[in-house]
Design a protein around this motif. Structure first.
Motif, PDB file in Angstrom:
ATOM      1  N   MET A 261       1.063  -1.515  -0.351  1.00  0.00           N
ATOM      2  CA  MET A 261       0.058   0.215   0.066  1.00  0.00           C
ATOM      3  C   MET A 261       0.754   1.339   0.345  1.00  0.00           C
ATOM      4  O   MET A 261       1.336   1.401   0.563  1.00  0.00           O
ATOM      5  CB  MET A 261      -1.113  -0.017   1.104  1.00  0.00           C
ATOM      6  CG  MET A 261      -1.727  -1.244   1.227  1.00  0.00           C
ATOM      7  SD  MET A 261      -3.381  -0.182   0.387  1.00  0.00           S
ATOM      8  CE  MET A 261      -4.183  -1.889   0.943  1.00  0.00           C
ATOM      9  N   GLN A 262       0.452   1.760  -0.790  1.00  0.00           N
ATOM     10  CA  GLN A 262       1.575   3.358  -0.737  1.00  0.00           C
ATOM     11  C   GLN A 262       1.185   3.661   0.337  1.00  0.00           C
ATOM     12  O   GLN A 262       0.314   4.578   0.979  1.00  0.00           O
ATOM     13  CB  GLN A 262       0.612   4.261  -2.382  1.00  0.00           C
ATOM     14  CG  GLN A 262      -0.371   5.505  -1.775  1.00  0.00           C
ATOM     15  CD  GLN A 262      -1.841   4.626  -2.140  1.00  0.00           C
ATOM     16  OE1 GLN A 262      -1.850   3.487  -1.858  1.00  0.00           O
ATOM     17  NE2 GLN A 262      -2.479   5.373  -1.525  1.00  0.00           N
ATOM     18  N   GLU A 263       2.417   5.392   0.783  1.00  0.00           N
ATOM     19  CA  GLU A 263       1.713   5.885   1.586  1.00  0.00           C
ATOM     20  C   GLU A 263       0.951   7.140   1.754  1.00  0.00           C
ATOM     21  O   GLU A 263       0.245   7.459   0.868  1.00  0.00           O
ATOM     22  CB  GLU A 263       3.254   6.577   1.397  1.00  0.00           C
ATOM     23  CG  GLU A 263       4.296   7.989   3.101  1.00  0.00           C
ATOM     24  CD  GLU A 263       4.335   6.616   4.874  1.00  0.00           C
ATOM     25  OE1 GLU A 263       4.233   7.297   5.028  1.00  0.00           O
ATOM     26  OE2 GLU A 263       4.740   5.793   3.683  1.00  0.00           O
ATOM     27  N   GLY A 264       0.252   7.443   3.232  1.00  0.00           N
ATOM     28  CA  GLY A 264      -0.830   7.701   2.909  1.00  0.00           C
ATOM     29  C   GLY A 264      -1.995   7.265   2.458  1.00  0.00           C
ATOM     30  O   GLY A 264      -2.898   8.106   2.326  1.00  0.00           O
ATOM     31  N   ALA A 265      -2.257   5.965   2.418  1.00  0.00           N
ATOM     32  CA  ALA A 265      -3.112   5.515   1.173  1.00  0.00           C
ATOM     33  C   ALA A 265      -4.783   4.895   2.636  1.00  0.00           C
ATOM     34  O   ALA A 265      -5.321   5.894   2.427  1.00  0.00           O
ATOM     35  CB  ALA A 265      -2.969   3.418   1.407  1.00  0.00           C
ATOM     36  N   VAL A 266      -4.192   4.865   4.156  1.00  0.00           N
ATOM     37  CA  VAL A 266      -5.684   5.833   4.545  1.00  0.00           C
ATOM     38  C   VAL A 266      -6.317   6.753   4.119  1.00  0.00           C
ATOM     39  O   VAL A 266      -7.281   6.723   4.526  1.00  0.00           O
ATOM     40  CB  VAL A 266      -5.170   5.347   5.949  1.00  0.00           C
ATOM     41  CG1 VAL A 266      -6.655   5.893   6.409  1.00  0.00           C
ATOM     42  CG2 VAL A 266      -5.203   3.847   6.497  1.00  0.00           C
ATOM     43  N   GLY A 267      -5.362   8.049   4.013  1.00  0.00           N
ATOM     44  CA  GLY A 267      -5.535   9.324   3.815  1.00  0.00           C
ATOM     45  C   GLY A 267      -6.055   9.287   2.772  1.00  0.00           C
ATOM     46  O   GLY A 267      -7.342  10.301   2.299  1.00  0.00           O
ATOM     47  N   LEU A 268      -6.713   8.365   1.456  1.00  0.00           N
ATOM     48  CA  LEU A 268      -7.179   9.257   0.433  1.00  0.00           C
ATOM     49  C   LEU A 268      -8.244   8.226   0.075  1.00  0.00           C
ATOM     50  O   LEU A 268      -8.779   6.975   1.381  1.00  0.00           O
ATOM     51  CB  LEU A 268      -6.054   8.056  -0.751  1.00  0.00           C
ATOM     52  CG  LEU A 268      -5.124   9.031  -1.173  1.00  0.00           C
ATOM     53  CD1 LEU A 268      -3.890   8.579  -1.779  1.00  0.00           C
ATOM     54  CD2 LEU A 268      -4.772  10.476  -0.947  1.00  0.00           C
ATOM     55  N   GLN A 269      -9.223   8.062  -0.730  1.00  0.00           N
ATOM     56  CA  GLN A 269     -10.535   7.277  -1.455  1.00  0.00           C
ATOM     57  C   GLN A 269     -10.104   7.461  -2.967  1.00  0.00           C
ATOM     58  O   GLN A 269      -9.468   7.399  -3.150  1.00  0.00           O
ATOM     59  CB  GLN A 269     -11.574   8.596  -1.442  1.00  0.00           C
ATOM     60  CG  GLN A 269     -12.084   9.417  -0.365  1.00  0.00           C
ATOM     61  CD  GLN A 269     -12.545   9.051   0.598  1.00  0.00           C
ATOM     62  OE1 GLN A 269     -13.571   8.482   0.589  1.00  0.00           O
ATOM     63  NE2 GLN A 269     -11.774   8.685   1.871  1.00  0.00           N
ATOM     64  N   GLN A 270     -10.698   5.779  -2.766  1.00  0.00           N
ATOM     65  CA  GLN A 270     -10.503   5.330  -4.367  1.00  0.00           C
ATOM     66  C   GLN A 270     -11.293   5.782  -5.327  1.00  0.00           C
ATOM     67  O   GLN A 270     -10.137   5.928  -6.287  1.00  0.00           O
ATOM     68  CB  GLN A 270     -11.481   3.685  -4.182  1.00  0.00           C
ATOM     69  CG  GLN A 270     -11.274   2.850  -5.037  1.00  0.00           C
ATOM     70  CD  GLN A 270      -9.809   2.417  -4.714  1.00  0.00           C
ATOM     71  OE1 GLN A 270      -9.075   2.867  -4.268  1.00  0.00           O
ATOM     72  NE2 GLN A 270      -9.471   1.220  -5.643  1.00  0.00           N
ATOM     73  N   TYR A 271     -12.095   6.622  -4.415  1.00  0.00           N
ATOM     74  CA  TYR A 271     -12.756   7.790  -5.666  1.00  0.00           C
ATOM     75  C   TYR A 271     -12.501   8.847  -6.086  1.00  0.00           C
ATOM     76  O   TYR A 271     -13.397   8.829  -4.214  1.00  0.00           O
ATOM     77  CB  TYR A 271     -14.202   6.988  -7.172  1.00  0.00           C
ATOM     78  CG  TYR A 271     -13.991   6.280  -7.982  1.00  0.00           C
ATOM     79  CD1 TYR A 271     -13.506   6.295  -9.047  1.00  0.00           C
ATOM     80  CD2 TYR A 271     -13.966   4.704  -7.099  1.00  0.00           C
ATOM     81  CE1 TYR A 271     -13.410   4.860 -10.181  1.00  0.00           C
ATOM     82  CE2 TYR A 271     -14.619   3.636  -8.470  1.00  0.00           C
ATOM     83  CZ  TYR A 271     -13.986   3.835  -9.312  1.00  0.00           C
ATOM     84  OH  TYR A 271     -13.955   2.622 -10.406  1.00  0.00           O
ATOM     85  N   PRO A 272     -11.910  10.131  -6.382  1.00  0.00           N
ATOM     86  CA  PRO A 272     -11.377  10.206  -7.349  1.00  0.00           C
ATOM     87  C   PRO A 272      -9.934   9.816  -6.935  1.00  0.00           C
ATOM     88  O   PRO A 272      -8.898   9.647  -7.509  1.00  0.00           O
ATOM     89  CB  PRO A 272     -10.932  11.433  -7.367  1.00  0.00           C
ATOM     90  CG  PRO A 272     -11.593  12.052  -6.219  1.00  0.00           C
ATOM     91  CD  PRO A 272     -12.096  11.114  -5.369  1.00  0.00           C
ATOM     92  N   ASP A 273      -9.311   9.597  -5.524  1.00  0.00           N
ATOM     93  CA  ASP A 273      -7.611   9.388  -5.455  1.00  0.00           C
ATOM     94  C   ASP A 273      -7.178   8.906  -6.298  1.00  0.00           C
ATOM     95  O   ASP A 273      -6.429   9.191  -6.883  1.00  0.00           O
ATOM     96  CB  ASP A 273      -7.532   9.727  -4.609  1.00  0.00           C
ATOM     97  CG  ASP A 273      -8.320  11.348  -3.719  1.00  0.00           C
ATOM     98  OD1 ASP A 273      -8.424  11.898  -3.756  1.00  0.00           O
ATOM     99  OD2 ASP A 273      -8.588  10.646  -2.393  1.00  0.00           O
TER     100      ASP A 273
END
Length: 459
Positions: A261-273
């Motif tokens: 998992m990329q760094e900061g994955a929990v801070g992103l949404q699947q859509y749109p990020d």
């Protein structure tokens, strides 16, 4: 024996009229006041209707509407795309008003547009599908599109097709550039990521803050650990505290600890990020389902890349791969799914007949389902319909056609549900469990105990 076009048109018109009449009678019979149904059903062959949904995208919605209008040129359909995250909040007030959509998307289980939430705002489409397909209609449609879109005996929506998850998608151009093969286990996945990252190329991206897709990844892990366990536990037939789930949750955590998992994955949404990061070429892999097949088509891929901020894009060669064997069990290639969306007809619409014509054409006619199949967004609900691969303008047919054909056949054979067995409360508990473990805010034991508590309360 070949049937004349004149005869076919007469049959279509008669079926449409029957559908509209039966649908109106059904609404009238089930309504106790004028507030719960439309004042007029309108015409079955003309009118202006509005269709709300979070899917398909604008390009594919346009293709479906264009195909519909070759048979029904006097019914104008406007598709209004609504964001997936806010769909429920905007739809709830809209379907209580005659100014809301005539047709709207619903979905199985606890996903956005859940049938349990919105069934009161829709007419029963059982008479409509019976008029279109006959008394044996259930045998002609995929079961996931019937059971998952019904509340009791009421058919809230008609399935356009199903979507399945459980695999990964790769940017084949990037993999070819670096001489890489798709990962088959944790070690090879780490090797792929190490190679790409050393070259300044992102490897895998997931918006782990949008937990519906975390649930997809976790179900894929559990299908690898012990096939069927994920669904059994959601139904109370197996405990979440079972060692199989402990192992599955450890694997989930390892994706973050090992740098998959990329760094900061929990801070992103699947859509749109995550979607935009993949479509713009920043990352080479993403966890998405069969709905991503549509982007193997040139115009859909170009539109998606432009939406991700790519100027004058060269379309990406997108290919599907099985989820890696992270548990070392050899249980790979499993896919799970539900109806992608059901087309519901609003009980408040004054264009119910035209709306029902559109809904039944899209979901039960060979022409409508062929149009759905050829967008590659959904695996059709009507049995026997498959994509016309030779007529589809793929980005790179040499590298995509065989892989996509095998993928759609394998996914379509999947029998495990995706969200249909997950209640709203369990859905929320998964958010707390998966994001909590990923971020280190919850222990694995506490996370699984939380899931078990919810299931126990539902018994």
């Amino acid at each position: 024996m070949r049937t004349s076009m004149t005869t076919l048109r007469k049959r279509r018109w008669a079926a449409t009229a029957a559908v509209a009449t039966l649908a109106l009678l059904s609404v009238s019979a089930c309504s106790s006041s004028d507030d719960s149904s439309a004042e007029s059903s309108g015409s079955a062959t003309s009118g202006d209707i509005t269709w709300w949904g979070w899917t398909p995208d604008a390009t594919n919605a346009g293709k479906l509407i264009d195909a519909f209008n070759t048979e029904y040129p006097d019914i104008k359909v406007e598709f209004v795309s609504k964001p997936i995250d806010s769909y429920d909040s905007v739809l709830s007030p809209a379907i209580t008003s005659k100014d809301g959509p005539d047709v709207f998307n619903v979905a199985p289980g606890s996903a956005n547009g859940g049938v349990q939430t919105f069934e009161a705002g829709a007419i029963d489409l059982t008479p409509a599908v019976e008029a279109a397909l006959g008394s044996g209609w259930k045998d002609k449609l995929a079961p996931a599109g019937v059971d998952g879109l019904s509340v009791g005996d009421k058919l809230v929506g008609l399935s356009a097709g199903a979507v399945y998850s459980g695999g990964l998608w790769i940017n084949q151009d990037i993999f070819d550039q670096y001489g890489l093969s798709a990962p088959t286990d944790l070690a090879s996945w780490k090797n792929v990521c190490d190679t790409l990252e050393a070259a300044g190329q992102g490897c895998f991206v997931q918006g782990a803050g949008q937990w519906a897709f975390d649930m997809d990844t976790f179900e894929a892990i559990m299908e690898n650990v012990q096939p069927g366990a994920y669904v059994k536990a959601s139904k109370g037939e197996m405990d979440y505290t079972d060692p199989a789930f402990v192992q599955g949750m450890k694997i989930w955590k390892s994706l973050f600890d090992e740098g998959i998992m990329q760094e900061g994955a929990v801070g992103l949404q699947q859509y749109p990020d995550a979607n935009n990061n993949f479509m713009s070429g920043k990352y080479a892999m993403v966890m998405m389902g069969t709905w991503y097949t549509q982007y193997a088509v040139k115009d859909s891929m170009v539109a998606a890349m432009e939406a991700a901020g790519v100027g004058s894009p060269t379309p990406i060669t997108l290919t599907p791969v099985d989820f890696p064997d992270l548990a070392g069990t050899g249980n790979t290639g499993s896919y799970f799914g539900d109806a992608d969306y059901g087309v519901a007809v609003s009980a408040k619409s004054d264009q119910q007949a035209a709306a029902t014509t559109f809904a039944t054409w899209l979901t039960t006619s060979e022409a409508g389902q062929q149009a759905v199949a050829d967008t590659l967004n959904d695996i059709p609900a009507l049995k026997g319909i498959t994509p016309q691969w030779d007529k589809i303008d793929l980005v790179n047919p040499e590298k995509q056609k065989d892989a996509l054909q095998a993928y759609t056949e394998k996914a379509g054979a999947g029998t495990e549900p995706r969200f249909a067995s997950v209640s709203a409360d369990l859905n929320t508990a998964f958010r707390d469990a998966l994001i909590g473990v990923a971020s280190g805010d919850k222990s694995i034991d506490d996370a699984l105990a939380g899931l078990q508590t919810v299931v126990e309360a539902q018994k």
